[in-house]
Enzyme design. Sequence first.
Site, mmCIF file in Angstrom:
data_model
loop_
_atom_site.group_PDB
_atom_site.id
_atom_site.type_symbol
_atom_site.label_atom_id
_atom_site.label_comp_id
_atom_site.label_asym_id
_atom_site.label_seq_id
_atom_site.Cartn_x
_atom_site.Cartn_y
_atom_site.Cartn_z
ATOM 1 N N SER A 2 1.439 -19.077 -6.632
ATOM 2 C CA SER A 2 2.297 -17.897 -6.555
ATOM 3 C C SER A 2 1.519 -16.752 -5.925
ATOM 4 C CB SER A 2 2.788 -17.491 -7.945
ATOM 5 O OG SER A 2 3.636 -18.478 -8.474
ATOM 6 N N GLU A 3 2.172 -16.112 -4.981
ATOM 7 C CA GLU A 3 1.570 -15.003 -4.254
ATOM 8 C C GLU A 3 0.947 -13.984 -5.200
ATOM 9 O OE1 GLU A 3 3.080 -11.624 -1.088
ATOM 10 O OE2 GLU A 3 4.541 -12.581 -2.396
ATOM 11 N N CYS A 4 -0.245 -13.527 -4.828
ATOM 12 C CA CYS A 4 -0.924 -12.456 -5.557
ATOM 13 C C CYS A 4 -1.718 -11.655 -4.533
ATOM 14 C CB CYS A 4 -1.841 -13.025 -6.639
ATOM 15 S SG CYS A 4 -2.784 -11.741 -7.506
ATOM 16 N N CYS A 15 -7.529 -10.571 -12.250
ATOM 17 C CA CYS A 15 -6.898 -11.883 -12.419
ATOM 18 C C CYS A 15 -7.836 -12.940 -11.836
ATOM 19 C CB CYS A 15 -5.534 -11.917 -11.724
ATOM 20 S SG CYS A 15 -5.621 -11.734 -9.925
ATOM 21 N N ASP A 75 7.161 -13.962 -17.806
ATOM 22 C CA ASP A 75 6.991 -14.671 -16.533
ATOM 23 C C ASP A 75 8.363 -14.868 -15.911
ATOM 24 O OD1 ASP A 75 6.278 -16.298 -14.395
ATOM 25 O OD2 ASP A 75 4.983 -17.593 -15.595
ATOM 26 N N ARG A 77 8.872 -16.107 -12.870
ATOM 27 C CA ARG A 77 8.817 -17.092 -11.782
ATOM 28 C C ARG A 77 9.693 -18.305 -12.067
ATOM 29 N NH1 ARG A 77 2.408 -17.709 -11.560
ATOM 30 N NH2 ARG A 77 2.833 -17.778 -13.793
ATOM 31 N N LYS A 103 4.729 -25.284 -14.493
ATOM 32 C CA LYS A 103 4.810 -25.916 -13.173
ATOM 33 C C LYS A 103 5.021 -27.416 -13.304
ATOM 34 C CE LYS A 103 2.057 -22.468 -10.778
ATOM 35 N NZ LYS A 103 0.816 -22.186 -10.052
#
EC number: 3.5.4.25
Length: 141
Positions: A2-4, A15, A75, A77, A103
Amino acid sequence: HSECLTGDALGSLKCDCGEQLEFALQNISLLGGMIIYLRQEGRNIGLFNKVNAYALQDQGFDTIEANHQLGFKSDERSYEVVETILEHFKIDKIRLLTNNPKKMSCLKNIMIIERWPIIIPSNNHNVDYLKTKKEMMGHLL
């Protein structure tokens, strides 16, 4: 992954995202595979809200409490698109590099042959964040 933006591109120490991405890229360069990069910045609350969550964390809230203070779930996502992408490439079994049980559970039609953990040492800036991910979000750290 996931994009960060803060972790992947700016090297944030708050993180372990950038280090996870680098770990994955190194393993894939040796063993083969692919990264599916999901545009879900800040557990899908967006960059602006993520920066606000960081400010709340600086005031003593943990990562989950900060999201809740902003009106979000811990979360936001989703991973259903991962299965669609794998099916597009006719991939029906994988070795999954992750610490996140969410996931694994979302891949209904994909056989996970093996889960490889992502081992990243903590630092003074992310130790509480990682502890919260493990204890409250069930991450396999």
